[in-house]
Design an enzyme around this catalytic site. Structure first.
Site, PDB file in Angstrom:
ATOM      1  N   GLY A 152       0.302   8.864  10.222  1.00 49.60           N
ATOM      2  CA  GLY A 152       0.286   8.793   8.747  1.00 49.60           C
ATOM      3  C   GLY A 152       0.810  10.066   8.109  1.00 49.60           C
ATOM      4  CE  LYS A 210       1.415   0.977  12.793  1.00 50.59           C
ATOM      5  NZ  LYS A 210       0.503   1.327  11.752  1.00 50.59           N
ATOM      6  CB  THR A 236      -0.916   0.006   1.248  1.00 50.44           C
ATOM      7  OG1 THR A 236      -1.634  -1.217   1.271  1.00 50.44           O
ATOM      8  CG2 THR A 236      -1.875   1.178   1.234  1.00 50.44           C
ATOM      9  CB  VAL A 237       3.053   2.809   2.585  1.00 47.43           C
ATOM     10  CG1 VAL A 237       3.766   4.135   2.735  1.00 47.43           C
ATOM     11  CG2 VAL A 237       1.913   2.702   3.610  1.00 47.43           C
ATOM     12  CB  ILE A 262      -0.576  14.201  11.028  1.00 50.22           C
ATOM     13  CG1 ILE A 262      -2.016  13.811  10.701  1.00 50.22           C
ATOM     14  CG2 ILE A 262      -0.530  15.453  11.884  1.00 50.22           C
ATOM     15  CD1 ILE A 262      -2.846  13.471  11.934  1.00 50.22           C
ATOM     16  CD  GLU A 276       6.499  13.591  10.573  1.00 50.98           C
ATOM     17  OE1 GLU A 276       7.417  14.364  10.854  1.00 50.98           O
ATOM     18  OE2 GLU A 276       5.553  13.366  11.350  1.00 50.98           O
ATOM     19  CE  LYS A 329      -0.352   4.582  14.339  1.00 51.07           C
ATOM     20  NZ  LYS A 329      -1.734   4.539  13.843  1.00 51.07           N
ATOM     21  N   GLY A 368     -10.409  -0.482   4.478  1.00 51.19           N
ATOM     22  CA  GLY A 368      -8.945  -0.533   4.479  1.00 51.19           C
ATOM     23  C   GLY A 368      -8.299   0.310   5.575  1.00 51.19           C
TER      24      GLY A 368
END
Ligand code: NDP
Ligand code: HSE
Length: 432
Positions: A132, A103, A11-12, A134, A127, A203, A185
């Site tokens: 995500g 994380k 996904t990322v 932010i 980051e 987190k 998702g």
């Protein structure tokens, strides 16, 4: 040209490839060089081929990336602890700068990662691991570095915020909304870590380590999830002027002790975090100079998360251009104690079912009084049987004393059941 080794094209990872391509010109201008994905480690080649990555650039062997002298930056997006941890350490030892969104890994193995980055004088940026898209890690390390941070309170899990929002607004059933969050998702592959509070705990461990300059790991975080929250609690919260949110809370007291916890909380309806709904995340920070600051946005999803990863890559490229890598390394240079949840002082909402006859309320108030628990609000709802629902809000009290009272109450015949105990948060904003 700066070349990247990408670990994971899920996904990322796919989002990062797309974003680097879509905004290539602007990114080159801003970073000072062209950024190119040289090689991708991925089990499922089709994911990469679908993005137009040439077959010879796809590999299953980490050595092809960590031993490639042309690669300056390794971007880890496979997730999990192993082999991600070993891959990152190998890359750092080969002098590669590293970006990750992982994380899970940082919350348990941050110390070794930062020490290795320090030893090999490479950048280690993460980051995307919190919130995500932010920006919060870099702002805490850089823009807010002049402050003593007093507290960080976050809504750090989109799945649970979505569930609570839907239950609250539409009175929907917990299981039905969870299934929807999975289908959309938002949830992790196994949503247990979302609903149990574990994802948010990872987190807040990361954020508190940065905010208080002292290593906080997952084991230090007190965690409760949202699985016991009922429509009744949500209804009473509204009636009393609150909303229920899963909060991740980190505070440092005057004595330099840290408290770090994740649990559902009654939050005043006029608190800035109370307006953060659905899948959105937010982080509310209080510093001694800046006062209150809130960072708000999408805490997950392909392109928001890719936005944070690409921001980190650009920063590393800027450092490479100016020979300023390893400028901001590990910021945990102190060792502060993390206090037990029993030492917390908070206000509490309690919902219990009791026998409905004269003297019962006095008996219950007596138990609280004997344990130094002072009652601020009482609501009694009659029922059609011979029991009543009792809703109480306490004044600020030490958690251990509240727990002692509840143990006594559970043993009394007039108390049928203690249904819910939920902490209040954010009621004393002016005072902090
Ligand atoms: P995905 O599961 O979508 O992507 C991971 C990819 O890496 C998969 O294609 C997987 O293949 C591949 N992979 C895993 N292990 C290996 C291996 N040993 N060798 C080769 N390929 C491997 O995960 P996401 O993209 O969602 O998440 C990536 C990271 O980003 C995680 O750390 C996650 O916590 C973090 N993150 C994700 C967010 C999101 O919204 N998705 C938000 C914020 C952070 P296969 O499918 O075959 O296992
Ligand atoms: N499952 C997480 C959430 C997304 O619901 O917020 C990634 O951290």
């Amino acid at each position: 040209m700066i070349q990247i080794g990408l670990l994971g094209c899920g996904t990322v990872g796919s989002g990062v490839v797309k974003l680097l391509e879509k905004n290539a010109d602007a990114i080159a201008q801003r970073s000072g060089d062209q950024i190119v994905v040289r090689r991708v480690l991925e089990r499922d080649k089709d994911k990469c081929l679908a993005l137009g990555i040439a077959p010879e650039r796809i590999t299953n062997d980490i050595e092809d990336i960590v031993n490639d002298p042309e690669i300056d930056i390794v971007v880890e997006l496979i997730g999990g602890i192993e082999p991600a941890s070993s891959f990152i350490l190998q890359a750092m030892r080969q002098g590669k700068h590293v970006v990750t969104a992982n994380k899970d890994l940082i919350a348990v193995n941050g110390k070794e990662l930062f020490e290795t980055a320090d030893e090999h004088q490479v950048d280690f940026y993460f980051e995307a691991s919190v919130g995500g898209g932010i920006p919060i890690v870099y702002p805490l390390k850089q823009s807010l570095a002049g402050n003593r941070i007093q507290q960080v309170i976050g809504i750090l899990n989109g799945t649970t915020n979505y569930i609570l929002t839907q239950m609250s607004r539409k009175g929907r059933d917990y299981h039905e909304v969870l299934a929807e969050a999975q289908a959309l998702g938002y949830a992790e592959a196994d949503p247990t870590s979302d609903v149990s509070g574990l994802d948010a705990a990872r987190k807040i461990a990361i954020l508190s380590s940065i905010a208080f300059n002292s290593r906080v790991t997952l084991d230090d975080v007190y965690v409760e999830g949202i699985t016991d929250i009922t429509p009744e609690d949500i209804r009473y919260a509204h009636e009393l002027g609150f909303v229920i949110k899963l909060l991740a809370i980190a505070k440092e007291d005057q004595a330099g002790q840290i408290q770090v916890r994740v649990h559902p909380a009654f939050l005043p309806a006029n608190h800035p975090l109370a307006a953060v709904n659905d899948v959105f995340n937010a982080v509310f920070v209080q510093g001694d100079a800046v006062g209150e600051v809130m960072h708000f946005g999408r805490g997950a999803g392909q392109m928001p998360t890719a936005s944070a990863v690409v921001g980190d890559i650009i920063e590393i490229v800027r450092n490479l251009k100016h020979h300023t890598n390893a400028r901001i390394g590990c910021t945990c240079y102190e060792q502060k104690p993390v206090v037990s949840i029993n030492e917390l002082e908070a206000e509490y909402y309690i919902r219990m079912r009791v026998t409905d006859r004269p003297g019962v309320l006095a008996g219950i108030a007596g138990v609280f009084g004997n344990n130094n628990v002072s009652i601020a609000t009482v609501l009694q709802k009659s029922s059609d049987s011979d029991t009543a629902e009792l809703i109480m809000i306490t004044h600020r009290v030490r958690e251990q004393w509240l727990r002692d009272s509840l143990t006594v109450l559970r043993g009394m015949s007039i108390v049928s059941e203690i249904n819910s105990v939920i902490r209040l948060e954010g009621t004393q904003r002016e005072a902090v």
